[in-house]
Write an enzyme that holds these catalytic residues in place. Structure first.
Site, PDB file in Angstrom:
ATOM      1  N   ASN A   7      -1.721  -0.097   7.370  1.00  9.85           N
ATOM      2  CA  ASN A   7      -1.233  -1.465   7.619  1.00  9.85           C
ATOM      3  C   ASN A   7      -0.416  -2.050   6.457  1.00  9.85           C
ATOM      4  OD1 ASN A   7      -3.369  -1.957   5.923  1.00  9.85           O
ATOM      5  ND2 ASN A   7      -4.430  -3.392   7.267  1.00  9.85           N
ATOM      6  N   GLU A  45      -9.382 -10.250  -7.987  1.00 10.52           N
ATOM      7  CA  GLU A  45      -8.487  -9.108  -7.811  1.00 10.52           C
ATOM      8  C   GLU A  45      -7.375  -9.102  -8.859  1.00 10.52           C
ATOM      9  OE1 GLU A  45      -7.310  -9.484  -3.685  1.00 10.52           O
ATOM     10  OE2 GLU A  45      -9.341  -8.997  -2.983  1.00 10.52           O
ATOM     11  N   LYS A  58       0.837  -1.206   0.000  1.00 14.84           N
ATOM     12  CA  LYS A  58       0.000   0.000   0.000  1.00 14.84           C
ATOM     13  C   LYS A  58       0.874   1.261   0.000  1.00 14.84           C
ATOM     14  CE  LYS A  58      -3.930  -2.285   2.269  1.00 14.84           C
ATOM     15  NZ  LYS A  58      -4.741  -2.344   3.522  1.00 14.84           N
ATOM     16  N   TYR A 108     -12.383  -2.958  -3.439  1.00 13.23           N
ATOM     17  CA  TYR A 108     -12.983  -3.012  -2.092  1.00 13.23           C
ATOM     18  C   TYR A 108     -14.513  -2.983  -2.182  1.00 13.23           C
ATOM     19  CZ  TYR A 108      -8.426  -2.288   0.246  1.00 13.23           C
ATOM     20  OH  TYR A 108      -7.134  -2.419   0.739  1.00 13.23           O
ATOM     21  N   HIS A 134      -1.724  -5.556   1.394  1.00 13.46           N
ATOM     22  CA  HIS A 134      -2.988  -6.250   1.133  1.00 13.46           C
ATOM     23  C   HIS A 134      -2.687  -7.656   0.635  1.00 13.46           C
ATOM     24  CE1 HIS A 134      -6.929  -7.259  -0.531  1.00 13.46           C
ATOM     25  NE2 HIS A 134      -6.256  -7.731  -1.572  1.00 13.46           N
TER      26      HIS A 134
HETATM   27  N1  UDP Z   1      -9.546  -0.936   7.447  1.00 11.06           N
HETATM   28  C1  UDP Z   1      -9.594   0.177   8.275  1.00 11.06           C
HETATM   29  N2  UDP Z   1     -10.371   0.141   9.389  1.00 11.06           N
HETATM   30  C2  UDP Z   1     -11.074  -0.972   9.734  1.00 11.06           C
HETATM   31  C3  UDP Z   1     -11.029  -2.092   8.896  1.00 11.06           C
HETATM   32  C4  UDP Z   1     -10.260  -2.050   7.762  1.00 11.06           C
HETATM   33  O1  UDP Z   1      -8.947   1.178   7.981  1.00 11.06           O
HETATM   34  O2  UDP Z   1     -11.754  -0.955  10.778  1.00 11.06           O
HETATM   35  C5  UDP Z   1      -8.727  -0.910   6.231  1.00 11.06           C
HETATM   36  C6  UDP Z   1      -7.398  -1.647   6.421  1.00 11.06           C
HETATM   37  O3  UDP Z   1      -6.394  -0.943   5.689  1.00 11.06           O
HETATM   38  C7  UDP Z   1      -7.688  -2.992   5.791  1.00 11.06           C
HETATM   39  C8  UDP Z   1      -8.603  -2.592   4.627  1.00 11.06           C
HETATM   40  O4  UDP Z   1      -9.410  -1.553   5.174  1.00 11.06           O
HETATM   41  O5  UDP Z   1      -6.504  -3.646   5.368  1.00 11.06           O
HETATM   42  C9  UDP Z   1      -9.481  -3.685   4.095  1.00 11.06           C
HETATM   43  O6  UDP Z   1     -10.210  -4.276   5.151  1.00 11.06           O
HETATM   44  P1  UDP Z   1     -10.433  -5.842   5.218  1.00 11.06           P
HETATM   45  O7  UDP Z   1     -11.432  -6.099   6.306  1.00 11.06           O
HETATM   46  O8  UDP Z   1     -10.726  -6.371   3.852  1.00 11.06           O
HETATM   47  O9  UDP Z   1      -9.020  -6.371   5.775  1.00 11.06           O
HETATM   48  P2  UDP Z   1      -7.782  -7.088   5.037  1.00 11.06           P
HETATM   49  O10 UDP Z   1      -8.350  -8.128   4.101  1.00 11.06           O
HETATM   50  O11 UDP Z   1      -7.006  -6.018   4.322  1.00 11.06           O
HETATM   51  O12 UDP Z   1      -6.968  -7.695   6.148  1.00 11.06           O
END
Ligand code: UDP
Length: 160
Positions: A123, A137, A20, A60, A126
Site C-alpha cells: 500500500n 515515530e 514504502k 510497528y 505510511h
Molecule cells: N497490513 C497488512 N495486512 C493487514 C493489515 C495491515 O499487510 O491486514 C500492513 C499494511 O501495509 C499497513 C501496515 O501493515 O499499512 C500497518 O498496519 P496499520 O493497521 O497500522 O495500518 P496503517 O496505519 O498503515 O494504515
C-alpha cells in the site's frame, strides 16, 4: 504580537510519512512529496534509507503479534524507504486522509492509495495515526539534527 502567537499555535504539528519499498521501486516518491507540498505542508526532514528489522519492530510495536506481521516485515525490508517529516496545522489527520484507507481497495480515488495501489500488503505509504505516535515515530526514524527549522515564504498565504 500576542494575537499572532495565538494564531500560530498548532501550526507546528508534525507527522511521520514514509514511502514504502514498493512506492520507491515504482517511482512514486516525487508524486507523494508533491501532494504534501501542494497542500501547503512544510518539509522538515527527508531521507532515503534501508530500514533494519530492529527499527521496524519498534515502529510497528503494536503489530508484532499479528498474523500478517512476518509478511509486513519482509515487505518493509525489501528495499529502501523514503522517510519524511511534514509539519502544519492538522497534518496528522489530514495526512491520513491524503493517504487513504489502510486497504487501498477501500481508498477513495483522489487519495494516494486510491490513485496508486491495490493490495493492503503493497500500500506504498505510511502516515502516523495520532499526534502522540507521530512524535514517537519521528524520534525513531530521525535524529534531532536531521530536522531543519526554516521559514517557508508562503506561510502568510496559507494560514489566516
Ligand atoms: N497490513 C497488512 N495486512 C493487514 C493489515 C495491515 O499487510 O491486514 C500492513 C499494511 O501495509 C499497513 C501496515 O501493515 O499499512 C500497518 O498496519 P496499520 O493497521 O497500522 O495500518 P496503517 O496505519 O498503515 O494504515
Amino acid at each position: 504580537v500576542a494575537r499572532a502567537r495565538v494564531h500560530m499555535a498548532g501550526n507546528d504539528e508534525r507527522t511521520y510519512i514514509m514511502v514504502k519499498p514498493d512506492g520507491v521501486q515504482r517511482g512514486l516518491v516525487g508524486q507523494i512529496i508533491g501532494r504534501f507540498e501542494q497542500r501547503g505542508y512544510q518539509l522538515k526532514g527527508l531521507k532515503l534509507m534501508q530500514p533494519t528489522e530492529a527499527l521496524l519492530r519498534q515502529h510497528y510495536n503494536e503489530l508484532v503479534t499479528k498474523a500478517f506481521f512476518p509478511r509486513l516485515l519482509e515487505y518493509m525490508l525489501s528495499g529502501p524507504v523514503c522517510a519524511m517529516v511534514w509539519e502544519g496545522k492538522g497534518v496528522v489527520a489530514t495526512g491520513r486522509m491524503m493517504l487513504g484507507a489502510t486497504n487501498p481497495q477501500a481508498s477513495a480515488p483522489g487519495t494516494i492509495r486510491g490513485d496508486y495501489c491495490i493490495d493492503v500488503g503493497k500500500n506504498i505509504c505510511h502516515g502516523s495515526d495520532s499526534v502522540e505516535n507521530a512524535e514517537r515515530e519521528i524520534g525513531l526514524w530521525f535524529s534531532a539534527d536531521e530536522l531543519l527549522s526554516w521559514t517557508p515564504h508562503s506561510r502568510p498565504w496559507l494560514y489566516e
